[in-house]
Design a protein around this motif. Structure first.
Motif, PDB file in Angstrom:
ATOM      1  N   PHE B  96      51.368 -23.826  17.530  1.00 27.26           N
ATOM      2  CA  PHE B  96      50.608 -23.652  16.305  1.00 27.26           C
ATOM      3  C   PHE B  96      49.150 -23.345  16.620  1.00 27.26           C
ATOM      4  N   GLN B  97      48.437 -22.896  15.578  1.00 30.13           N
ATOM      5  CA  GLN B  97      47.018 -22.593  15.754  1.00 30.13           C
ATOM      6  C   GLN B  97      46.259 -23.845  16.160  1.00 30.13           C
ATOM      7  N   ASP B  98      46.548 -24.947  15.481  1.00 28.50           N
ATOM      8  CA  ASP B  98      45.865 -26.191  15.766  1.00 28.50           C
ATOM      9  C   ASP B  98      46.785 -27.078  16.602  1.00 28.50           C
ATOM     10  N   PRO B  99      46.443 -27.300  17.887  1.00 27.91           N
ATOM     11  CA  PRO B  99      47.358 -28.091  18.729  1.00 27.91           C
ATOM     12  C   PRO B  99      47.555 -29.510  18.205  1.00 27.91           C
ATOM     13  N   MET B 100      46.643 -29.985  17.366  1.00 26.00           N
ATOM     14  CA  MET B 100      46.830 -31.333  16.841  1.00 26.00           C
ATOM     15  C   MET B 100      47.969 -31.386  15.820  1.00 26.00           C
ATOM     16  N   MET B 101      48.486 -30.210  15.433  1.00 24.29           N
ATOM     17  CA  MET B 101      49.697 -30.216  14.606  1.00 24.29           C
ATOM     18  C   MET B 101      50.899 -30.578  15.461  1.00 24.29           C
TER      19      MET B 101
END
Lengths: 334, 324
Positions: B96-101
């Protein structure tokens, strides 16, 4: 070249925690028992000097954490410097009288990256754009409406929408509202901090064209801060490259892109994805960007530099001229 | 050879109170083993929803209402949730764009990675740990043994994205869907990630769907390109063909908007107007209100036509093979 409109002389900015009495005591005790607490001060900007001539467009390029936004904020006068001077039309903004400071600050306006966060969601567009000129008594009451209309039209917005709130606009239109707001106080200098980074490509092109039109029309000077080398190359007359709080290279745009001198600039240019490049092998500068809390000694780039010599880890390279108007901070030039 | 992934006439709609949003409207493409497909579009074009549809992560009110997603011949759209779970994270992975997802902020990296290994492989904890360590090493994380014991917040943005990629690669997936994974990263870090991804496709034969708005990244990375606009693929073909001689006016406009393509200081060739709301699309070609080539015939739905061999466009007036 005409006289600089803005000049920074040995400007530094440090951010550190404000310790209360108890924290200071604790740190003293810790130091006495041979356990000094680590340095918590970030040197966000470290001895930066440059001048921007009237009518010039200067691009400021760097990766996250290099201090480019902090420089922009100090130029715009919304953040004080820790050391050094900011001169507006030859005068130190900190020594001016309150009235003159205000006048100088009005001449420099800033456009921010996030048009969602930089507009007050509870104000109508006409209030956002009209607030500053009416506070500063720039427009007579009777002409207020037509003045706001003119600002909106100049930024490419339909004045019919002026009773709307920011959330009723798209990202590109919001950026136009931010531009109309900045232009409403008749500035001479615009600091654009990643002003197109959040926009789609087709919208980005519209906003960049607007910036170029406004430059022609109003004779504006720009400091254009961006991580996007393509955008900077297109727009700027001159480019400054920053790495971890220092300017490592400064040169006319064509010169930077044809003959980059600093190894960091060379690496950066090599890594920029270009639409002309087809199916190529990506290689990469090794390593991470170090933390500005604890920057490497000597030249900040030496741990990642392919040409690093022993000297680079000890001595900060001087920022000196390598060609006419082209300055670089690298020991390889000696 | 059957394609690793073949999407046929996919339709994903969102049933909102304001009306039906046809986020993905009749999208088709295929990706072979070891190939990289660039799915390009601006915000709201449906490129991300296409990615989510493939991996079965479309949440209500969204639903796949038509078409098929053939993964090695099996239709993913018809699988039960249980069968999909066996594939997801195992044979098909997503970044995903945001690795925290992907990462859980309160668990150590090793906990998360071991869980991901054991979800699909019957191996001991120690083996799972070794595999996790090797995966971290493979994506270029220095001293992986120690970094396994760190929490996500102790990593920089680029390193977190590497961890997310390492997790996606744990089971050597056949298909990897990447949703703007380098958009939030710095140029030098982006280049490092792109280098890893290229190596992956070349060494393991992973098929890659790279979703992005950034044509410059795609130009260097992809074999094939599909350009999306308002829920439809408007042009598709070999990356070099599409970028050198775009056929659809939208593709041409998009390429013209990229600053590096233009003469320095000149006006950028902008596309007028803005992306229309998917709730109130005009009938016919969705691009016609912004298109300089539009005529009255564009009020009809344009068919998909082969402009040059292997390259299709959804347009009544495609540009001839002139250089952009």
């Amino acid at each position: 070249m005409s006289a600089p409109i803005i000049e920074l002389r040995h400007v530094s900015k440090r951010f550190g925690p404000q310790h209360d009495l108890a924290a200071r005591l604790a740190r003293n005790v810790a130091t006495r028992f041979g356990r000094p607490t680590p340095n918590e001060t970030v040197r966000a900007v470290d001895d930066v000097s440059f001048a921007i001539a009237k009518g010039e467009v200067v691009g400021l390029v760097g990766e996250s954490g290099c201090g480019k936004s902090t420089v922009g904020r100090m130029v715009a006068g919304i953040m004080p410097t820790t050391e050094g001077q900011v001169l507006f039309e030859g005068q130190d903004v900190n020594t001016l009288s309150a009235e003159k400071t205000r006048a100088a600050k009005l001449k420099i306006q800033m456009i921010f990256q996030d048009p969602y966060a930089s507009l007050n969601p509870r104000l109508r567009v006409e209030e956002i754009v009209g607030e500053a000129p009416s506070v500063h008594g720039m427009v007579p009451r009777g002409q207020f409406g037509s003045y706001v209309d003119a600002q909106l039209r100049r930024a490419g917005l339909d004045p019919a929408f002026k009773r709307r709130y920011p959330h009723q606009f798209s990202g590109g239109q919001r950026q136009r509202i931010g531009i109309a707001r900045a232009l409403a106080v008749q500035p001479e200098f615009l600091v654009c901090d990643e002003a197109v980074a959040a926009l789609d490509v087709s919208i980005q092109a519209q906003i960049l064209n607007l910036f170029m039109d406004l430059r022609q029309e109003l004779g504006l000077t720009y400091l254009f801060i961006s991580h996007d080398l393509g955008v900077v190359e297109h727009l700027s007359d001159r480019v400054l490259i920053m790495y971890l709080g220092r300017i490592v290279e400064a040169a006319p745009t064509e010169e930077v892109f044809l003959r980059p001198n600093h190894p960091y600039t060379q690496a950066l240019l090599a890594e920029v994805p270009r639409i002309e490049a087809r199916k190529r092998r990506f290689t990469a500068i090794k390593g991470e960007i170090p933390s500005p809390l604890n920057p490497p000694s000597g030249c900040h780039f030496h741990p990642r530099c392919p040409h690093a010599m022993p000297r680079c880890s000890v001595e900060v390279p001087a920022f000196k001229e390598v060609a006419a108007g082209h300055r670089s901070a690298c020991h390889l030039n000696d | 050879m059957t394609a690793t992934l073949e999407v046929r006439n996919l339709q994903t709609h969102f049933f909102t109170r304001a009306g039906v949003v046809k986020a993905v409207n009749d999208v088709s493409f295929s990706v072979n083993r070891g190939q990289i497909l660039g799915l390009v579009g601006e915000s709201g074009s449906g490129k991300s929803v296409t990615g989510f549809s493939i991996i079965g992560l479309v949440d209500p009110p969204g639903r796949i209402v038509g078409g098929s997603i053939l993964y090695q011949g099996r239709d993913l759209a018809k699988l039960s949730e249980r069968e999909m779970r066996d594939l997801r994270g195992n044979r098909i992975a997503m970044i995903f764009q945001d690795p925290m997802m992907t990462l859980n902020p309160v668990l150590r990296i090793d906990t998360q990675m071991i869980e991901a290994v054991q979800a699909h492989a019957r191996v001991s904890r120690a083996d799972a740990r070794t595999r996790s360590r090797d995966a971290l090493g493979m994506v270029g994380i220095p001293s992986p043994e120690e970094r396994l014991e760190a929490y996500p917040h102790q990593f920089s943005g680029g390193m977190r994205q590497r961890v997310a990629i390492a997790i996606a690669l744990l089971h050597n997936p056949d298909l990897l869907i990447a949703d703007e994974p380098t958009t939030a990263l710095d140029v030098t870090i982006q280049a490092q990630i792109l280098a890893e991804v290229q190596k992956l496709a070349a060494d393991h034969g992973t098929a890659l769907v790279w979703v992005t708005h950034d044509l410059s990244v795609i130009a260097g990375l992809a074999d094939d390109i599909a350009v999306m606009y308002a829920g439809r693929v408007v042009e598709a073909g070999k990356a070099a063909t599409v970028l050198d001689t775009p056929a659809h006016p939208y593709t041409a406009g998009l390429i013209g908007s990229v600053p590096s393509r233009n003469q320095r200081g000149s006006k950028l060739r902008q596309i007028p107007g803005m992306t229309p709301s998917l709730l109130s699309l005009p009938p016919g070609c969705a691009f016609r209100t912004r298109c300089s080539r539009a005529t009255s015939v564009c009020e009809q739905e344009p068919p998909v036509g082969e402009v040059t061999p292997g390259r299709t466009a959804r347009c009544f007036h495609p540009l001839e093979s002139v250089a952009a």
